[in-house]
Design an enzyme around this catalytic site. Sequence first.
Site, mmCIF file in Angstrom:
data_model
loop_
_atom_site.group_PDB
_atom_site.id
_atom_site.type_symbol
_atom_site.label_atom_id
_atom_site.label_comp_id
_atom_site.label_asym_id
_atom_site.label_seq_id
_atom_site.Cartn_x
_atom_site.Cartn_y
_atom_site.Cartn_z
ATOM 1 N N LYS A 291 9.075 22.927 -16.524
ATOM 2 C CA LYS A 291 9.897 21.738 -16.211
ATOM 3 C C LYS A 291 11.340 21.933 -16.678
ATOM 4 O O LYS A 291 12.288 21.573 -15.982
ATOM 5 C CB LYS A 291 9.311 20.493 -16.896
ATOM 6 C CG LYS A 291 8.091 19.923 -16.207
ATOM 7 C CD LYS A 291 7.727 18.544 -16.724
ATOM 8 C CE LYS A 291 6.997 18.540 -18.042
ATOM 9 N NZ LYS A 291 5.644 19.088 -18.028
ATOM 10 N N SER B 146 3.740 24.476 -19.289
ATOM 11 C CA SER B 146 3.993 23.159 -18.694
ATOM 12 C C SER B 146 5.403 22.676 -19.059
ATOM 13 O O SER B 146 6.180 22.256 -18.194
ATOM 14 C CB SER B 146 2.934 22.170 -19.205
ATOM 15 O OG SER B 146 3.308 20.845 -18.967
ATOM 16 N N ASP C 137 2.983 22.036 -11.911
ATOM 17 C CA ASP C 137 2.803 21.312 -13.176
ATOM 18 C C ASP C 137 2.326 19.883 -12.922
ATOM 19 O O ASP C 137 1.513 19.355 -13.677
ATOM 20 C CB ASP C 137 4.098 21.292 -13.997
ATOM 21 C CG ASP C 137 3.883 20.622 -15.358
ATOM 22 O OD1 ASP C 137 2.974 21.069 -16.093
ATOM 23 O OD2 ASP C 137 4.570 19.642 -15.672
ATOM 24 N N HIS D 284 12.632 18.116 -24.858
ATOM 25 C CA HIS D 284 11.238 17.830 -24.537
ATOM 26 C C HIS D 284 10.419 17.830 -25.816
ATOM 27 O O HIS D 284 10.631 18.650 -26.701
ATOM 28 C CB HIS D 284 10.677 18.881 -23.570
ATOM 29 C CG HIS D 284 9.596 18.345 -22.701
ATOM 30 N ND1 HIS D 284 9.837 17.793 -21.470
ATOM 31 C CD2 HIS D 284 8.250 18.246 -22.890
ATOM 32 C CE1 HIS D 284 8.700 17.400 -20.925
ATOM 33 N NE2 HIS D 284 7.720 17.662 -21.783
ATOM 34 N N ARG E 85 -5.326 18.454 -16.492
ATOM 35 C CA ARG E 85 -5.537 18.702 -17.929
ATOM 36 C C ARG E 85 -5.814 17.402 -18.670
ATOM 37 O O ARG E 85 -6.643 17.339 -19.575
ATOM 38 C CB ARG E 85 -4.309 19.383 -18.538
ATOM 39 C CG ARG E 85 -4.178 20.852 -18.195
ATOM 40 C CD ARG E 85 -2.823 21.385 -18.619
ATOM 41 N NE ARG E 85 -2.613 21.284 -20.047
ATOM 42 C CZ ARG E 85 -1.419 21.078 -20.622
ATOM 43 N NH1 ARG E 85 -0.331 20.984 -19.899
ATOM 44 N NH2 ARG E 85 -1.313 20.988 -21.919
HETATM 45 N N1 URA Z 1 4.527 17.874 -22.526
HETATM 46 C C1 URA Z 1 4.387 18.537 -21.352
HETATM 47 O O1 URA Z 1 5.207 18.409 -20.468
HETATM 48 N N2 URA Z 1 3.339 19.351 -21.213
HETATM 49 C C2 URA Z 1 2.414 19.540 -22.168
HETATM 50 O O2 URA Z 1 1.499 20.294 -21.972
HETATM 51 C C3 URA Z 1 2.564 18.841 -23.388
HETATM 52 C C4 URA Z 1 3.637 18.001 -23.542
#
Ligand code: URA
Length: 424
Positions: A187, A183, A161, A82, A168
């Site tokens: 995930k 966040s 999320d 990620h 957000r």
């Molecule tokens: N990627 C995400 O999944 N969440 C964030 O807050 C920033 C980048």
Amino acid sequence: MNIIEIIEKKKNNKKLTKEEINYAVNAYTIGVVSDAQMAALLMAICINEMDEEETFYLTKAMIESGRMIDLSSIPGIKVDKHSTGGVGDKTTLIVAPIVSACGVPVAKLSGRGLGHTGGTIDKLESINGFDSDLTTEEFVKQVKEVGMADVEQTEEIVPADKKLYALRDVTGTTESISLIASSIMSKKIAAGADKILLDVKTGSGALITNFEDSVKLAKMMVEVGKRYGKKTVAFITDMNEPLGMTIGNGLEVKEAIKTLEGNGDERLTELCLSLAAKMISMGKEESLEKARKEAEDALKSKRALEKFKEFVKAQKGDINNIKVSKNTFNVYATREGYVYDIDEVTLALECLNMGSGRKHKDDKLKLGVGILKHKSIGDYIKVGDLLATVYYEDVKANAKKIESAFMVGSKKQEHFPLIYGVIE
Ligand code: URA
């Protein structure tokens, strides 16, 4: 419990309890707390931040807002990746198929655009027909059969999320270490991979611009991973200039394919190979050198390209039909000299204004708009040279702003370093 008291507590920079965090997350997920109330709490968190313990409880509450995916029926060590978000950051589209082509299954939950930064799901949806909303069973089956899958948060997996992320994006509450950490890690944990590689962007185009704060974010996420028993590694990488040559959803997918064909931008290719090599070495528990060779071979032999095509087809996308706007105009240089910097935020905001990102939660994106850069840092430009091509629909970008984003001086400059460090 009372959400107003929780908002006021955070507004006054007090530490929230596990119970208060759980209440806020759960009540918002089921619609008892309104968008306005949650936006107020998010802003208070942005301003006063949360400590490591609060961030852990926030992550946990988000994970527990849905169910976790069980990948244990898939053989091998599953590795997820990620990025914390950047401008022109299409690395997932390149890294995941390389890693999968090397035999390491990739089961990924991605996000949409956030603030001025792009999101993998929006990018993938520029491929006609692409389905980012698989059921959990379909997701697991695809990872098993194809070796990779990439989906959005759902009502079932991290629904908190899904809602918080969208809120957000349109309330100026993206730039918080604890909100980003929770966040991303919610995930990653919910998606069920055994190990996690994080690409923490730092620099003017990142959500967290300051280097020390980027390191803090990386450490916080590594710590959350550790608490869940998942080996988590974070690369701290540059986001002071756009990554690659394109910004904008469809254009970025096309650039990712070009990179998988072996014709990509050097800096983008190098970053993708570095990330892929680390994921492969984590997945196969082998040396980084061996993994790097495998990653290079998967790219050179076009096995990664074939894997990307297979993945897109499995998620019902038509790789021959990627949205790129028909209307274009060029931006030319009005100054002479070496490009010493490119203001990626200005370029990203111009794309957003053309419709590549959201200003309201329900905005429908124009997935074909964007900017193709023709010059990079270190290039010498003369008056009249082509700097960028703009792809637009109904709203045009501001050519003057795009031209001024290319900063020109008399001394040749090198690119910024690509990777600043690794936190294990
Ligand atoms: N990627 C995400 O999944 N969440 C964030 O807050 C920033 C980048």
